[in-house]
Design an enzyme around this catalytic site. Structure first.
Site, short mmCIF file in Angstrom:
data_model
loop_
_atom_site.label_atom_id
_atom_site.label_comp_id
_atom_site.label_asym_id
_atom_site.label_seq_id
_atom_site.Cartn_x
_atom_site.Cartn_y
_atom_site.Cartn_z
N LYS A 93 44.63 40.07 40.11
CA LYS A 93 45.16 40.00 38.74
C LYS A 93 44.00 39.77 37.79
CE LYS A 93 48.34 39.77 35.60
NZ LYS A 93 47.57 40.87 34.94
N GLN A 114 37.68 35.06 37.27
CA GLN A 114 39.14 35.22 37.25
C GLN A 114 39.78 34.61 38.49
OE1 GLN A 114 40.18 37.50 34.49
NE2 GLN A 114 42.10 36.39 34.74
N LYS A 129 39.21 42.35 38.21
CA LYS A 129 38.87 42.73 36.84
C LYS A 129 38.49 44.20 36.85
CE LYS A 129 38.41 40.75 32.80
NZ LYS A 129 39.02 39.51 32.28
N ASP A 169 41.94 43.13 27.95
CA ASP A 169 40.76 42.28 27.75
C ASP A 169 40.11 42.86 26.48
OD1 ASP A 169 39.15 40.09 29.39
OD2 ASP A 169 37.64 41.43 28.59
N THR A 213 46.51 33.48 25.10
CA THR A 213 45.16 33.00 25.40
C THR A 213 44.71 32.02 24.32
OG1 THR A 213 44.76 35.18 26.36
CG2 THR A 213 42.85 33.72 26.15
N1 GLU Z 1 41.70 39.33 30.27
C1 GLU Z 1 42.36 38.06 30.31
C2 GLU Z 1 41.50 37.05 31.05
O1 GLU Z 1 40.29 37.11 30.94
C3 GLU Z 1 43.79 38.16 30.81
C4 GLU Z 1 43.97 38.76 32.16
C5 GLU Z 1 45.43 39.02 32.54
O2 GLU Z 1 46.32 38.75 31.76
O3 GLU Z 1 45.61 39.50 33.66
O4 GLU Z 1 41.96 36.14 31.68
#
Ligand code: GLU
Length: 449
Positions: A93, A114, A129, A169, A213
């Protein structure tokens, strides 16, 4: 600077050797390894069976060609990436980033971060990612659509609701997710809502995902301040960036009584001593897709724009870097400390250089690393997956209250872990260890995989 336990040194050497051209990945791996000495001193079994080496090596890395046709009928080629880092806790994820700076090292460091971030949420998600060196700036809507469609023509065979669940992102928001979801649905001939998150509300998106976020970062800072018997009320706040994370961090901070006086984009920053007019920033960034300098023309008096320069020169008590990696260096940290900053939280992924983090910690500034402070986005993505799996749609209030609870728990886990390991208030150590232990326990249970 912190040092690495001698038992972990060979692991770092292998990471440096195997990923020779990836300095951001070295930086992220070094920081986590610096924290793990205390874990293996107390629980040596965590270094058995090359467990830590395995955690530092992505499970799978996919690199692919993305051909597309621009509005002038020229064929353009970009490179696409998906790094599936760790699936011990759930499907891979993590977001997809479209930015010219993207390369395999950037995606690898983001996938590594992540993995621990997702573990900290306590939700069943692994780490991954993706992205491309495609630059969305100046592209027409049709070009964006053709690019997203071509990107998904390859990516679709590697993802799935039980396999890998991408999201947005930098450079990827609801518009891009919509185009990618449309192509995925067409290629697979199934409405698999849980394959992507950050979707539009009408076709399976979650309320509060867009805000999550930034809201989450504000919740985390509120907990961090509360642990020191203080709050946002009347405090001067500077936020870098003016994208999704920055905008909704500012919104929540305003509701907590903070005063946001500056924000930025890649061309410079604005200062408004009366407090940033957030509706205007939203109009410029979310509707017009314009530059932050437009703020001064539209607002008129009482504010100014500085071309280039560093937003961290603006005096503040709370600083939130919400733009991109390594945007806040040692010099910036020095200036912030001299100007009396009391708390810094990373809304972006690894925006502070190691030198900056070290200076903040030395000066007893509260410092929240991104893998804890910005986990609210991916946590709410996991809530979107829950809603999709149960064919349900929750209210804004219900979703936000889950987010608030998750961020409070992440703060508590980091704080308690920092105390347990003899470094009270060191949120970097707390986040790294708390995240690591969850991933490591799952991997140990599954044997050598
Ligand atoms: N890009 C965001 C992060 O850096 C969200 C990733 C997501 O929702 O899967 O956590």
């Amino acid at each position: 600077m912190n040092t690495i336990d001698e038992k972990l040194q060979p692991i770092l050497s292998t990471v440096l050797h195997r990923n020779a051209g990836d300095p951001e990945f070295h930086q992220a791996a070094r920081e986590v390894l610096e924290s793990l000495g205390r874990v293996i001193a107390r629980n040596p079994e965590y270094s058995d069976d090359a467990l830590i080496e395995r955690i530092c090596e992505p499970e799978r890395q996919i690199i692919f060609r993305v051909p597309w046709i621009d509005d002038e009928n020229h064929v353009q080629i970009n490179r696409g990436f998906r790094v599936q880092f760790n699936s011990a806790l759930g499907p891979y994820k993590g977001g997809i980033r479209f930015h010219p700076s993207v390369n395999v090292g950037i995606i690898k460091f983001l996938g590594f971060e992540q993995t621990f971030k997702n573990a900290l949420t306590g939700l069943p998600i692994g780490g991954g990612k993706g992205g491309s060196d495609f630059d969305p700036k100046g592209k027409s809507d049709r070009e964006i659509m053709r690019f997203c469609q071509s990107f998904m023509v390859e990516l679709h065979r590697h993802i799935g609701e039980y396999v890998d669940v991408p999201a947005g992102d930098i450079g990827v928001g609801a518009r891009e997710i919509g185009y990618m979801f449309g192509m995925y649905k067409r290629l697979n001939n199934r409405f698999e809502a849980g394959v992507l998150t950050g979707k539009g509300l009408v076709y399976g998106g979650s309320r509060a995902r867009k805000e999550a976020t930034g809201f989450g970062t504000a919740f985390f800072v509120r907990s961090m301040l509360a642990a020191k018997n203080t709050d946002f009320e009347g405090k001067r706040v500077v936020v870098s960036g003016s994208g999704n994370v920055a905008i909704y961090a500012m919104e929540k901070i305003l509701s907590f009584g903070g005063k946001v006086v500056a924000c930025s984009d890649s061309s410079g920053y604005i200062v408004d001593e009366n407090g940033i007019d957030l509706d205007l920033v939203k109009q410029i960034k979310e509707v017009n897709r314009g530059r932050i300098s437009d703020y001064v023309e539209m607002k008129g008096q009482g504010c100014h724009h500085v071309k280039g320069g560093s937003v961290w020169n603006v005096p503040c008590e709370i600083a939130l870097p919400c733009a991109t990696q390594n945007e806040l260096n040692g010099n910036d940290a020095k200036v912030l400390v001299e100007n009396g900053v009391i708390a810094v939280a990373e809304g972006a992924n690894m925006p502070c250089t190691p030198e900056a983090v070290h200076l903040f910690q030395k000066a007893n500034v509260l410092f929240a690393p991104g893998k804890a402070a910005n986990a609210g986005g991916v946590a709410t993505s996991a809530l979107e997956m829950q809603q999709n799996a149960s064919r349900d749609s929750w209210s804004f209030a219900q979703t936000e209250s889950r987010l608030e609870e998750i961020m409070t728990n992440i703060h508590a886990a980091c704080h308690e872990t920092s105390e347990e390991y003899g470094a009270p208030g060191d949120y970097v150590l707390g986040a790294n260890i708390a995240g690591f232990v969850r991933v490591a326990d799952a991997m140990r249970a599954m044997g050598v995989i």
